[in-house]
Design a protein around this motif. Structure first.
Motif, PDB file in Angstrom:
ATOM      1  N   VAL A   2      61.260  29.523  91.562  1.00  0.00           N
ATOM      2  CA  VAL A   2      60.185  29.521  90.571  1.00  0.00           C
ATOM      3  C   VAL A   2      59.481  30.868  90.599  1.00  0.00           C
ATOM      4  CG1 VAL A   2      59.790  27.029  90.658  1.00  0.00           C
ATOM      5  CG2 VAL A   2      58.514  28.528  92.202  1.00  0.00           C
ATOM      6  N   THR A   3      58.867  31.209  89.480  1.00  0.00           N
ATOM      7  CA  THR A   3      58.076  32.431  89.426  1.00  0.00           C
ATOM      8  C   THR A   3      56.701  32.168  90.036  1.00  0.00           C
ATOM      9  OG1 THR A   3      57.098  31.962  87.269  1.00  0.00           O
ATOM     10  CG2 THR A   3      59.238  33.077  87.282  1.00  0.00           C
ATOM     11  N   ALA A   4      55.979  33.252  90.248  1.00  0.00           N
ATOM     12  CA  ALA A   4      54.637  33.132  90.822  1.00  0.00           C
ATOM     13  C   ALA A   4      53.725  32.303  89.925  1.00  0.00           C
ATOM     14  CB  ALA A   4      54.049  34.520  91.026  1.00  0.00           C
ATOM     15  N   GLU A   5      53.738  32.572  88.614  1.00  0.00           N
ATOM     16  CA  GLU A   5      52.858  31.845  87.705  1.00  0.00           C
ATOM     17  C   GLU A   5      53.217  30.370  87.633  1.00  0.00           C
ATOM     18  OE1 GLU A   5      50.026  32.867  86.297  1.00  0.00           O
ATOM     19  OE2 GLU A   5      50.351  34.661  87.497  1.00  0.00           O
ATOM     20  N   GLU A   6      54.490  30.049  87.744  1.00  0.00           N
ATOM     21  CA  GLU A   6      54.914  28.644  87.772  1.00  0.00           C
ATOM     22  C   GLU A   6      54.392  27.950  89.024  1.00  0.00           C
ATOM     23  OE1 GLU A   6      59.031  29.681  85.326  1.00  0.00           O
ATOM     24  OE2 GLU A   6      59.066  29.367  87.499  1.00  0.00           O
ATOM     25  N   ALA A   7      54.461  28.644  90.146  1.00  0.00           N
ATOM     26  CA  ALA A   7      53.961  28.076  91.400  1.00  0.00           C
ATOM     27  C   ALA A   7      52.443  27.884  91.345  1.00  0.00           C
ATOM     28  CB  ALA A   7      54.337  28.976  92.568  1.00  0.00           C
ATOM     29  N   LEU A   8      51.735  28.867  90.804  1.00  0.00           N
ATOM     30  CA  LEU A   8      50.282  28.761  90.686  1.00  0.00           C
ATOM     31  C   LEU A   8      49.879  27.604  89.778  1.00  0.00           C
ATOM     32  CD1 LEU A   8      49.518  32.568  90.387  1.00  0.00           C
ATOM     33  CD2 LEU A   8      48.652  31.078  92.200  1.00  0.00           C
ATOM     34  N   LEU A   9      50.654  27.387  88.702  1.00  0.00           N
ATOM     35  CA  LEU A   9      50.381  26.289  87.791  1.00  0.00           C
ATOM     36  C   LEU A   9      50.570  24.941  88.475  1.00  0.00           C
ATOM     37  CD1 LEU A   9      49.940  24.924  85.058  1.00  0.00           C
ATOM     38  CD2 LEU A   9      52.314  25.472  84.472  1.00  0.00           C
ATOM     39  N   ALA A  10      51.634  24.813  89.256  1.00  0.00           N
ATOM     40  CA  ALA A  10      51.963  23.528  89.887  1.00  0.00           C
ATOM     41  C   ALA A  10      51.042  23.190  91.045  1.00  0.00           C
ATOM     42  CB  ALA A  10      53.413  23.556  90.372  1.00  0.00           C
ATOM     43  N   ASN A  11      50.395  24.182  91.613  1.00  0.00           N
ATOM     44  CA  ASN A  11      49.645  23.993  92.855  1.00  0.00           C
ATOM     45  C   ASN A  11      48.655  22.820  92.846  1.00  0.00           C
ATOM     46  OD1 ASN A  11      48.585  24.853  95.533  1.00  0.00           O
ATOM     47  ND2 ASN A  11      46.788  25.429  94.328  1.00  0.00           N
ATOM     48  N   PRO A  12      47.849  22.631  91.799  1.00  0.00           N
ATOM     49  CA  PRO A  12      46.885  21.510  91.856  1.00  0.00           C
ATOM     50  C   PRO A  12      47.531  20.136  91.725  1.00  0.00           C
ATOM     51  CG  PRO A  12      46.219  23.202  90.256  1.00  0.00           C
ATOM     52  CD  PRO A  12      47.639  23.474  90.621  1.00  0.00           C
ATOM     53  N   PHE A  13      48.778  20.074  91.286  1.00  0.00           N
ATOM     54  CA  PHE A  13      49.392  18.793  90.962  1.00  0.00           C
ATOM     55  C   PHE A  13      50.393  18.292  92.002  1.00  0.00           C
ATOM     56  CE2 PHE A  13      48.453  20.981  86.922  1.00  0.00           C
ATOM     57  CZ  PHE A  13      47.558  20.079  86.372  1.00  0.00           C
ATOM     58  N   CYS A  61      49.108  17.305  79.039  1.00  0.00           N
ATOM     59  CA  CYS A  61      47.861  17.946  78.612  1.00  0.00           C
ATOM     60  C   CYS A  61      47.115  18.529  79.803  1.00  0.00           C
ATOM     61  CB  CYS A  61      46.999  16.933  77.865  1.00  0.00           C
ATOM     62  SG  CYS A  61      45.447  17.600  77.234  1.00  0.00           S
ATOM     63  N   ASN A  62      47.087  17.803  80.919  1.00  0.00           N
ATOM     64  CA  ASN A  62      46.418  18.312  82.124  1.00  0.00           C
ATOM     65  C   ASN A  62      47.093  19.575  82.642  1.00  0.00           C
ATOM     66  OD1 ASN A  62      44.430  16.310  82.214  1.00  0.00           O
ATOM     67  ND2 ASN A  62      45.725  14.912  83.378  1.00  0.00           N
ATOM     68  N   TRP A  63      48.420  19.625  82.553  1.00  0.00           N
ATOM     69  CA  TRP A  63      49.139  20.838  82.945  1.00  0.00           C
ATOM     70  C   TRP A  63      48.823  21.981  81.983  1.00  0.00           C
ATOM     71  CZ3 TRP A  63      53.281  21.832  86.652  1.00  0.00           C
ATOM     72  CH2 TRP A  63      53.445  20.799  87.581  1.00  0.00           C
ATOM     73  N   LEU A  64      48.705  21.675  80.696  1.00  0.00           N
ATOM     74  CA  LEU A  64      48.321  22.700  79.722  1.00  0.00           C
ATOM     75  C   LEU A  64      46.937  23.252  80.055  1.00  0.00           C
ATOM     76  CD1 LEU A  64      48.462  24.296  77.047  1.00  0.00           C
ATOM     77  CD2 LEU A  64      47.642  22.233  75.882  1.00  0.00           C
ATOM     78  N   ALA A  65      46.012  22.366  80.405  1.00  0.00           N
ATOM     79  CA  ALA A  65      44.658  22.803  80.760  1.00  0.00           C
ATOM     80  C   ALA A  65      44.695  23.772  81.930  1.00  0.00           C
ATOM     81  CB  ALA A  65      43.791  21.585  81.094  1.00  0.00           C
ATOM     82  N   GLN A  66      45.493  23.452  82.953  1.00  0.00           N
ATOM     83  CA  GLN A  66      45.584  24.332  84.113  1.00  0.00           C
ATOM     84  C   GLN A  66      46.275  25.639  83.760  1.00  0.00           C
ATOM     85  OE1 GLN A  66      44.159  23.604  87.181  1.00  0.00           O
ATOM     86  NE2 GLN A  66      44.588  25.773  87.549  1.00  0.00           N
ATOM     87  N   ALA A  67      47.314  25.559  82.923  1.00  0.00           N
ATOM     88  CA  ALA A  67      48.017  26.775  82.497  1.00  0.00           C
ATOM     89  C   ALA A  67      47.062  27.707  81.760  1.00  0.00           C
ATOM     90  CB  ALA A  67      49.210  26.412  81.610  1.00  0.00           C
ATOM     91  N   GLY A  68      46.213  27.138  80.902  1.00  0.00           N
ATOM     92  CA  GLY A  68      45.233  27.948  80.187  1.00  0.00           C
ATOM     93  C   GLY A  68      44.215  28.571  81.127  1.00  0.00           C
ATOM     94  N   ALA A  69      43.773  27.803  82.113  1.00  0.00           N
ATOM     95  CA  ALA A  69      42.805  28.332  83.087  1.00  0.00           C
ATOM     96  C   ALA A  69      43.423  29.464  83.897  1.00  0.00           C
ATOM     97  CB  ALA A  69      42.336  27.206  84.008  1.00  0.00           C
ATOM     98  N   ASN A  70      44.675  29.298  84.329  1.00  0.00           N
ATOM     99  CA  ASN A  70      45.352  30.347  85.106  1.00  0.00           C
ATOM    100  C   ASN A  70      45.531  31.622  84.289  1.00  0.00           C
ATOM    101  OD1 ASN A  70      45.521  28.417  87.071  1.00  0.00           O
ATOM    102  ND2 ASN A  70      47.739  28.381  87.194  1.00  0.00           N
ATOM    103  N   ARG A  71      45.764  31.440  82.999  1.00  0.00           N
ATOM    104  CA  ARG A  71      45.982  32.587  82.127  1.00  0.00           C
ATOM    105  C   ARG A  71      44.664  33.297  81.830  1.00  0.00           C
ATOM    106  NH1 ARG A  71      50.191  35.625  81.191  1.00  0.00           N
ATOM    107  NH2 ARG A  71      48.747  37.341  81.064  1.00  0.00           N
TER     108      ARG A  71
END
Length: 743
Positions: free
Chosen positions: A93-104, A408-418
């Motif tokens: 996985v890429t770094a951003e993918e790992a950062l996105l998955a971290n809370p879940f 949707c919750n993953w989208l919310a986190q993706a937006g926050a990370n971005r």
């Protein structure tokens, strides 16, 4: 003792021979079953590598070798979810993918990092802030300072969150109040920009301030000081992003600059700049300052990672080390404990884990796998979506299932990370009609709906925030069809005939209503009711679809029939579900076959014989041939198939539009992105958006099929107000009347 031959022959009669054969066969079967089960157990215990889209050919080769099993995934989020659950054993996985998955995800560990030469740093880059050596520390003292920023451009690795981290810390550490900033548009992006412009002196913060081109130009003109130190019309630096702010700092007499640690080292190692290094210090996140030989970093960007399921990490790690030994840069560690792969399997596995577009091809293995959350916490602070909300402003997104809520919750986190604002807040409802009602009532802000609900949305005072982009597979073509043996009929000849519709107030119903209505009338419900004979229009009894003031006309459901698999009478309930035999497009065709005289449907491949039907074209002529294969000129209309809707009076409408198109830019159709908005999620289709959506068009789009759709819904007018609106107006009228009578 041996028996005599005669005795042997006598002892083994046919029945005994049969019993022995049966017994021998049973033993053989037991052995075979045991061996089979062992083989299946070994097969099921094979490690499963997570393969992403673009590596399926290599995955197929790997499967053929029967050494490692491939688990195919459309994108990396599914890969992470599968590794977490154990459906996959390991993957990249890429770094951003790992950062996105971290809370879940809690059951994922890091086996190693993909590195680049010289393999020294523990991260891809590290952000830093430089100030002049005379600066004593803190953040308030930067008021009026000349601010140098590397700028914003499209980059999947250097996120807006990292580029804005210093600014957000500045807001939190001073008396600056972002939320109270008085701006023309009251959008979060303008509040942010204005606060910076008011705090700093002449600055260079290049690149787009927002993805909205016209709004970006408006902001640039309103706050010119943020481009005063820039050259090239405040365009983003095209190469070596973090170097640009250092050039501004040293050549434009800047006071504070955001950059990266490596860029600072490289910049001051250049002979012309070496004597300048003594003039600068690092400003730390806690407000202290340090010398250049003692750096303090703000955030670190992780490397791409080799991840695994926590439950099998101890048995998997020795194996992977052997399989990928030729790509390893690890120091120490055993490579003899694992079993090697065949050359074909090894090469296929390497291609799956390190495809051509992967930047780094070497792996630093950890001797002891690290939990993903623990690993990332050592690199940067990862805020949850809830923690990232600014000024209490959110995009309240309506969802209609548990699976959609999760995406949707993953989208919310993706937006926050971005670093996208406003942050998404997910609110679950029962269905799309409920979402429409909740948008009307101000409970939620947006939802993507099938254009089948467009009429109902307009009747509730809602409109499009964005439209689905159009490709051939993404269109809705509405047709009138009759039985194949029908002759000598036109659209006027359908008056008082038995009609079959997929559902009441849907896009097919709307297109038909617009076709038959007098141009001076926009009360489509009365027009349709007075035109048709006994019909089946599923949902015609529902207050959510049909204003109570119009009354319930039983003939609109007169043809509906109960599905034999269900109990109850759909003639009176007229349901919009499988209990109604004639619900939906295929249901309308069944209705036509059974008892109707015409049907209005959307063109598609249905489980019917198309030769039983003939299209009645919009010009009133019958198609020359049977079936649904007619050109667009024959159709009632051809429109887009979905839109994002919003309440017209929503005060956040500009913020909502900015966020929606930021999501499209960063999470649209691109397999390299950490989250895919228009793709299946966790092996489930059509969540939040249809998976066929290629992108989004603005509400002002002049696309032909968007225009067709706008023309269809434009007939909704005040005579078709929702029950809620009509009731509100009636209440006001009665109140005024009462006051006057009392007076």
């Amino acid at each position: 003792m041996l028996l005599p031959v005669s005795s042997l022959d006598d002892s083994f009669d046919d029945r005994k021979v049969f019993k022995m054969k049966k017994w021998t066969f049973s033993i053989a079967m037991v052995i075979l079953l045991y061996v089979g089960r062992r083989a299946n157990a070994q097969l099921s215990n094979k490690f499963k590598v997570c393969a992403k889209f673009g590596t399926y050919n290599e995955c197929q080769q790997l499967d053929r070798t029967n050494e490692i099993e491939c688990k195919k995934n459309f994108h990396s989020v599914d890969c992470l979810i599968n590794v977490n659950s154990g459906a996959s054993s390991f993957g990249s996985v890429t770094a951003e993918e790992a950062l996105l998955a971290n809370p879940f995800l809690q059951n994922v560990v890091v086996l190693g990092e993909y590195r680049s030469e010289p393999y020294l740093d523990d991260s891809v880059f590290q952000t830093v802030v430089l100030v002049k050596s005379t600066y004593s520390g803190g953040f308030s003292g930067l008021s009026g300072a000349r601010y140098c920023h590397p700028g914003f451009k499209y980059d999947l690795e250097v996120t807006d969150f990292l580029l804005k981290e210093f600014e957000l810390q500045l807001f939190n550490s001073t008396s600056l109040n972002l939320c109270n900033a008085e701006t023309t548009t009251s959008t979060l992006v303008e509040k942010h920009v204005k606060t910076l412009a008011d705090f700093f002196g002449p600055s260079c913060r290049p690149g787009p301030l927002t993805e909205d081109v016209s709004f970006n130009q408006q902001l640039k003109e309103s706050y010119p000081s943020l481009c005063e130190l820039c050259s090239d019309n405040c365009a983003p630096f095209t190469d070596q992003l973090f170097m640009s702010s250092l050039i501004c700092l040293t050549q434009k007499n800047g006071d504070v600059a955001v950059s990266s640690l490596n860029s600072v080292r490289n910049f001051f190692n250049i002979s012309d700049n070496k004597d300048k290094a003594q003039n600068y210090r690092y400003l730390c996140k806690n407000g202290t300052v340090t010398t250049l030989d003692n750096p303090c970093v703000w955030s670190k960007q992780p490397w791409d990672l080799l991840i695994a399921n926590n439950d099998i990490k101890d048995t998997l790690l020795p194996q992977v080390k052997v399989w990928l030994q030729s790509h390893s840069i690890s120091e120490g560690g055993s490579y003899s404990a694992g079993s090697p792969l065949s050359p074909t399997s090894r090469e296929s596995l390497i291609s799956v884990l390190m495809p051509e577009d992967r930047k780094f091809k070497k792996i630093k293995f950890f001797d002891n796998p690290v939990n993903l959350t623990t690993y990332l916490s050592g690199l940067r602070n990862v805020s949850t979506a809830t923690e990232a909300v600014q000024c209490g402003t959110t995009v309240n997104w309506c969802t209609v299932s548990n699976a959609e809520q999760e995406k949707c919750n993953w989208l919310a986190q993706a937006g926050a990370n971005r670093g996208i604002q406003p942050i998404v807040n997910c609110v679950q409802a029962t269905d799309k009609l409920s979402c429409i009602s909740q948008i009307y009532n101000g409970v939620v802000d947006v939802v993507d709906i099938d254009t089948n609900f467009g009429y109902l949305a307009r009747r509730n005072g809602l409109s499009a925030l964005a439209f689905a982009e159009t490709v051939t597979r993404n269109l809705t073509t509405v047709l009138i069809v009759v039985k194949s043996n029908t002759t000598d009929i036109n659209i006027e000849g359908l008056k008082d005939k038995k009609g079959c519709f997929p559902e009441y107030a849907g896009i097919e119903w709307l297109a038909f209503a617009n076709k038959i209505r007098p141009r001076s009338t926009c009360d489509l419900e009365v027009v349709v009711r007075d035109f048709v004979g006994d019909s089946c229009m599923p949902g015609a009894h529902s207050n959510d679809r049909r204003p109570v003031s119009n009354g319930y006309d039983s003939k609109l459901c007169g043809l509906c029939q109960v599905n034999p698999a269900n109990q109850g009478s759909t003639a009176t309930t007229c349901n919009t579900d499988s209990t109604n035999l004639f619900y939906g497009n295929e249901g309308a065709l069944r209705c036509l076959q059974s008892t109707g005289e015409f049907a209005v449907i959307s063109k598609n491949n249905y489980n019917v014989d198309p030769n039983e039907f003939r299209v009645l074209c919009a010009n009133g002529s019958l198609a020359l041939y049977t079936g649904f294969n007619v050109d667009q000129n024959c159709a009632l209309t051809v429109v887009i198939n979905s839109e994002v809707i919003v309440k017209n009076s929503n005060p956040k409408i500009k913020d909502l539009s900015i966020a929606i198109f930021e999501f499209e830019r960063w999470f649209g159709q691109d397999s390299r992105k950490p989250f895919e908005l228009f793709n299946q999620f966790n092996s489930t289709w059509d969540l939040l958006f249809k998976d066929s959506t290629p992108g989004l068009d603005s509400a002002q789009s002049q696309n032909q099929y968007v225009t067709n759709y706008k023309n269809q819904v434009s007939a909704v007018c005040s005579t078709s107000l929702s029950t809620k609106t009509a009731a509100s107006l009636l209440t006001i009228f009665l109140a005024i009347l009462s006051v006057r009578l009392n007076f």
